[in-house]
Design a protein around this motif. Structure first.
Motif, PDB file in Angstrom:
ATOM      1  N   LEU A 138       0.833  -1.203   0.000  1.00 17.69           N
ATOM      2  CA  LEU A 138       0.000   0.000   0.000  1.00 17.69           C
ATOM      3  C   LEU A 138       0.874   1.262   0.000  1.00 17.69           C
ATOM      4  O   LEU A 138       0.591   2.225  -0.730  1.00 17.69           O
ATOM      5  CB  LEU A 138      -0.928  -0.007   1.207  1.00 17.69           C
ATOM      6  N   ARG A 139       1.917   1.253   0.820  1.00 20.02           N
ATOM      7  CA  ARG A 139       2.799   2.425   0.865  1.00 20.02           C
ATOM      8  C   ARG A 139       3.474   2.660  -0.488  1.00 20.02           C
ATOM      9  O   ARG A 139       3.583   3.803  -0.949  1.00 20.02           O
ATOM     10  CB  ARG A 139       3.862   2.231   1.954  1.00 20.02           C
ATOM     11  N   GLU A 140       3.929   1.584  -1.121  1.00 23.41           N
ATOM     12  CA  GLU A 140       4.596   1.728  -2.416  1.00 23.41           C
ATOM     13  C   GLU A 140       3.618   2.206  -3.485  1.00 23.41           C
ATOM     14  O   GLU A 140       3.975   3.022  -4.343  1.00 23.41           O
ATOM     15  CB  GLU A 140       5.232   0.397  -2.812  1.00 23.41           C
ATOM     16  N   VAL A 168      -5.851   4.388  -5.602  1.00 30.97           N
ATOM     17  CA  VAL A 168      -6.848   3.314  -5.541  1.00 30.97           C
ATOM     18  C   VAL A 168      -6.136   1.968  -5.652  1.00 30.97           C
ATOM     19  O   VAL A 168      -5.344   1.740  -6.563  1.00 30.97           O
ATOM     20  CB  VAL A 168      -7.889   3.436  -6.671  1.00 30.97           C
ATOM     21  N   VAL A 169      -6.398   1.097  -4.702  1.00 30.46           N
ATOM     22  CA  VAL A 169      -5.841  -0.260  -4.701  1.00 30.46           C
ATOM     23  C   VAL A 169      -6.974  -1.240  -4.400  1.00 30.46           C
ATOM     24  O   VAL A 169      -7.654  -1.090  -3.394  1.00 30.46           O
ATOM     25  CB  VAL A 169      -4.743  -0.417  -3.628  1.00 30.46           C
ATOM     26  N   ASN A 170      -7.258  -2.210  -5.297  1.00 35.78           N
ATOM     27  CA  ASN A 170      -6.636  -2.386  -6.585  1.00 35.78           C
ATOM     28  C   ASN A 170      -7.181  -1.345  -7.572  1.00 35.78           C
ATOM     29  O   ASN A 170      -8.359  -0.981  -7.514  1.00 35.78           O
ATOM     30  CB  ASN A 170      -6.928  -3.783  -7.121  1.00 35.78           C
ATOM     31  N   PRO A 171      -6.312  -0.903  -8.497  1.00 36.67           N
ATOM     32  CA  PRO A 171      -6.777   0.055  -9.492  1.00 36.67           C
ATOM     33  C   PRO A 171      -7.887  -0.533 -10.365  1.00 36.67           C
ATOM     34  O   PRO A 171      -8.031  -1.757 -10.473  1.00 36.67           O
ATOM     35  CB  PRO A 171      -5.511   0.335 -10.319  1.00 36.67           C
ATOM     36  N   PHE A 172      -8.629   0.337 -11.027  1.00 37.15           N
ATOM     37  CA  PHE A 172      -9.809  -0.095 -11.778  1.00 37.15           C
ATOM     38  C   PHE A 172      -9.466  -0.830 -13.078  1.00 37.15           C
ATOM     39  O   PHE A 172     -10.355  -1.366 -13.732  1.00 37.15           O
ATOM     40  CB  PHE A 172     -10.714   1.092 -12.073  1.00 37.15           C
TER      41      PHE A 172
END
Length: 415
Positions: free
Chosen positions: A150-152, A265-269
């Motif tokens: 998440l940080r990366e 946004v994680v996971n990206p769309f």
């Protein structure tokens, strides 16, 4: 804790895991699945290879966007998600892998949208570690690696620290609560504030997005891409969804803030494409578009998969036991029909009623049973492209939905 009732009390005491029984039967197995270091390495290699293949697919589609309609038949809102993502799709995934009777490892799919099983993988191993002395727990570092991912992901957008995360999930589904609790605990242990809510709680602000009125730096998205957009039936005789309209306001708010670089946004769309099982058919039908190394990996790990529109129905009826019918966004066994385990009449009806543009057929493979007759489904978690943990489900038949979840350890021999 060799008595299941004692174990169930320990499950409740975690405050994360719940429901140690399902339909009156144990949901977990106390006896761990023990995989050798060699098999663990092979499974990790397969999961990372399949993740690489999906990235190669994304790069092909970025250069040839016409496939989004011609091959995938994406709806307008699904296309909007894809284009807004700019090709970003990955943070966390789970590859569902099987060791087959021929010794090969096959991946039936990569869960790249909203993968589940993380709390069970971490806490079940913790609860059963003492009963498996001398074995390694491959999931001990998962929480730390999850936070690092998440940080990366956040650092690729901004140099500002990650201080507040919004977890967006379907709040009406209680089975997701253990996952939301786990994610929240891991984040809060790093002094990252957590706000949880549904897409309906998202609002656009001048500086980004807010969840329940609180601005957030990152949205951890545990709400499926096909639920954000138009919801379409996939069977000819199915009624439409009562909530088939796209989530226009919250989706536009999140996509716009993402495009403006104001939220991560994680996971990206972009997962709207990688989660779609038509991607598995793209590997096989458009194999020559991939580099030679990728083509070898496709043949090695991905079972033959084709769009239903590309297959002759008479062939499918004649070769019933060789194929599995799967819908584009079906999950958890729903909208999946395995020809080898249904009657010819049921198979014929399924092929007849399946709307071809929403289905693929995948070559059936024989799973290697363990010494007790269980069929293991090895879920290998992938964080930022690297294998990061194991989640094993055991069933007696390939089509069994209510599988047991077992702790997973690495070491010599079998228990």
């Amino acid at each position: 804790m060799d008595d299941y009732a004692d174990f169930a009390r320990a499950v409740y005491a975690t405050g994360v895991l719940s429901d140690p029984w399902l339909w009156g039967e144990p949901r977990f197995r106390l006896q761990g699945v023990v995989i050798s270091p060699e098999l663990a390495a092979r499974l990790a290699e397969a999961a990372e290879a399949v993740t690489y293949l999906h990235q190669a697919l994304v790069e092909i589609l970025l250069d040839a966007p016409g496939h989004l309609t011609a091959f995938y038949h994406l709806t307008p809102f699904q296309q909007m998600m894809w284009y807004a993502s700019g090709g970003l799709w990955h943070g966390m995934a789970r590859a569902d892998l099987f060791l087959c009777t021929d010794g090969h490892i096959r991946c039936c799919e990569l869960n790249s949208d909203t993968p589940s099983g993380q709390p069970e993988a971490v806490w079940l191993n913790r609860l059963r570690q003492a009963a498996h002395p001398g074995l390694d727990d491959p999931n001990t570092q998962f929480p730390a690696r999850f936070i690092a991912m998440l940080r990366e992901s956040h650092a690729k957008r901004t140099e500002a620290p990650l201080t507040r995360v919004g977890i967006v999930y379907p709040t009406e589904l209680t089975e997701d609560l253990c996952m939301i609790t786990a994610f929240s605990r891991w984040l809060e242990a790093e002094n990252i504030q957590v706000i949880v809510g549904s897409p309906y709680n998202l609002r656009r602000t001048p500086t980004g997005v807010a969840l329940l009125g609180e601005p957030v730096d990152l949205v951890l998205r545990h709400y499926k891409t096909d639920w954000w957009g138009e919801r379409l039936p996939v069977w000819a005789d199915a009624e439409g969804y009562p909530d088939d309209e796209p989530l226009t306001e919250p989706l536009l708010a999140l996509l716009d803030a993402d495009l403006q670089g104001q939220v991560t946004v994680v996971n990206p769309f972009g997962a709207v494409v990688t989660q779609n099982k038509l991607s598995l058919a793209f590997f096989w039908e458009e194999m020559t578009r991939f580099p030679s190394e990728a083509q070898d990996l496709i043949r090695r790990f991905i079972p033959e998969t084709y769009r239903l529109t590309s297959m002759d129905n008479e062939r499918l009826l004649d070769e019933r036991e060789q194929w599995v019918l799967k819908s584009d966004y079906g999950c958890e066994g729903a909208e999946t029909v395995c020809g080898a385990f249904v009657t010819p009449e049921i198979w014929e009806k399924a092929v007849e009623l399946a709307l071809p543009e929403h289905f693929v057929v995948q070559r059936f493979f024989e799973v290697q049973a363990d010494a007790e007759g269980w069929l293991p489904n090895y879920g290998v978690f992938v964080l930022g492209g690297s294998a990061a943990g194991f989640f094993t489900r055991l069933s007696r038949a390939s089509t069994e939905y209510n599988a047991l979840t077992a702790p997973t350890f690495i070491g010599p021999g079998c228990l």
